[in-house]
Design an enzyme around this catalytic site. Structure first.
Site, PDB file in Angstrom:
ATOM      1  N   CYS A  67       4.121   6.452 -11.870  1.00  0.00           N
ATOM      2  CA  CYS A  67       5.247   7.113 -11.204  1.00  0.00           C
ATOM      3  C   CYS A  67       6.605   6.600 -11.678  1.00  0.00           C
ATOM      4  O   CYS A  67       7.634   7.204 -11.394  1.00  0.00           O
ATOM      5  CB  CYS A  67       5.125   6.952  -9.692  1.00  0.00           C
ATOM      6  SG  CYS A  67       3.619   7.695  -9.012  1.00  0.00           S
ATOM      7  N   HIS A  82      11.910   7.194  -6.402  1.00  0.00           N
ATOM      8  CA  HIS A  82      10.642   7.910  -6.534  1.00  0.00           C
ATOM      9  C   HIS A  82      10.209   8.389  -5.156  1.00  0.00           C
ATOM     10  O   HIS A  82      10.201   7.634  -4.190  1.00  0.00           O
ATOM     11  CB  HIS A  82       9.596   6.981  -7.153  1.00  0.00           C
ATOM     12  CG  HIS A  82       8.200   7.498  -7.052  1.00  0.00           C
ATOM     13  ND1 HIS A  82       7.854   8.790  -7.391  1.00  0.00           N
ATOM     14  CD2 HIS A  82       7.047   6.895  -6.615  1.00  0.00           C
ATOM     15  CE1 HIS A  82       6.550   8.949  -7.187  1.00  0.00           C
ATOM     16  NE2 HIS A  82       6.046   7.835  -6.722  1.00  0.00           N
ATOM     17  N   ASN A 116       4.369  13.994  -3.640  1.00  0.00           N
ATOM     18  CA  ASN A 116       4.488  13.033  -4.745  1.00  0.00           C
ATOM     19  C   ASN A 116       4.031  13.696  -6.039  1.00  0.00           C
ATOM     20  O   ASN A 116       2.845  13.970  -6.214  1.00  0.00           O
ATOM     21  CB  ASN A 116       3.638  11.796  -4.434  1.00  0.00           C
ATOM     22  CG  ASN A 116       3.726  10.724  -5.510  1.00  0.00           C
ATOM     23  OD1 ASN A 116       4.261  10.949  -6.590  1.00  0.00           O
ATOM     24  ND2 ASN A 116       3.191   9.553  -5.216  1.00  0.00           N
TER      25      ASN A 116
END
Length: 324
Positions: A113, A249, A279
């Site tokens: 990520c 993030h 996500n």
């Protein structure tokens, strides 16, 4: 410090279908209330079989380039971040390059990520060392292909999407204070194995579909620590010209809320869109940047911190002086 570059263009590409928590309720033993309360997620975009990570990457790169006004012939580098490319080789960046039909350096980065932050810093650094005037940085993920839709602890978290920026040289440094780091994942708290293959010499191999596996508590502990540490490190590096806005993030709203309470930043300084997209791994930061820009939250002259954290375990951050 890195080369004096600025963001000249930005865009996103998202799958057409939005899947709500109520649809997830039909797959696993969960509820919209449970998902929203623990993650902040209401919907996520899920790609069809025709909407591939590679095609989303090419599409979002084309839109970002058009917005930037930079000619495709001036692109000297393409860096893509992904864990979901349909090809082992060539790189996703090479697929984007083929779509533009240009000669340039092209490479992928896999850093979970944190991938977009790694790719952004890598691209800016290579622009300096290779004397490149413009570069494309693309993040494209189709996590739905690697999600176990029978595992209620993970299937509620992920979505698909892509984001891209065009970097070009500028008179002043608009990207500053790169921070990249990580810690060894001794306990395999966040992994997705490549599927095993059988050869004439390997003996019998049980082939099975491999999915994302995550130990939620351990991931949360690492994420909040890495997030807070990176914010403080960037703030110290900024000195008397601190950043005032933060795009992290978009992993889980609870991670962001926790770090808000641990720092002196106000809620209004954080941009979040996890509610709509869930996500999307390395694509969350460019998707959030685009939304923040289009909604007017991010304005010309703003000093912005980008912070990523993810599998590896990786983390990273950078400060952007917004010029669009």
């Amino acid at each position: 410090m890195i080369a004096p570059v600025e963001i000249a263009g930005i865009s996103t590409t998202l799958p057409k279908r939005a899947v709500t928590n109520f649809e997830i309720e039909k797959l696993v033993d969960t509820t919209d209330e449970w998902i929203t309360k623990r993650t902040g997620i209401s919907t996520r975009r899920i790609a069809s079989k025709e909407e591939t990570a590679l095609d989303m990457a090419a599409d979002v790169a084309k839109k970002a380039l058009e917005q930037s006004g930079v000619k495709k012939e001036d692109i000297g580098l393409i860096v893509s971040s992904t864990i979901c490319s349909e090809y082992v080789t060539p790189a996703m960046a090479s697929h984007v390059q083929k779509a533009f039909d240009i000669d340039c350096a092209a490479m992928d980065i896999s850093a979970g990520c944190t991938g977009f932050v790694y790719a952004l810093i890598t691209a800016a650094s290579l622009m300096d060392s290779l004397s490149i005037d413009a570069a494309l940085v693309v993040a494209s993920e189709k996590l739905s292909d690697y999600t176990d839709w029978e595992d209620r602890s993970t299937c509620v978290l992920f979505g698909d999407g892509a984001g891209a920026v065009v970097l070009k040289r500028s008179d002043t440094a608009c990207m500053s204070y790169p921070v990249l780091g990580g810690s060894p994942d001794h306990e395999d708290v966040l992994i997705c194995k490549r599927e095993k293959r059988q050869t004439p010499f390997s003996g019998a191999v049980r082939v099975k579909k491999e999915y994302i596996h995550m130990k939620g508590r351990e991931v949360f502990t690492y994420a909040v620590g890495a997030f807070e540490h990176t914010l403080k490190k960037l703030l110290k590096m900024c000195g008397d010209k601190p950043y005032t806005k933060i795009i992290p993030h978009q992993a889980n709203e609870k991670i962001i809320d926790y770090v808000m309470r641990k720092t002196d930043f106000g809620k209004e300084q954080f941009f979040m869109n996890i509610k709509e997209y869930a996500n999307t791994s390395s694509a969350t930061i460019p998707i959030a940047m685009y939304d923040a820009y289009k909604e007017g939250w991010l304005k010309k002259g703003d000093r912005l911190a980008l912070v990523g954290f993810g599998a590896g375990l990786t983390c990273g951050g950078v400060v952007i002086d917004w010029t669009l």
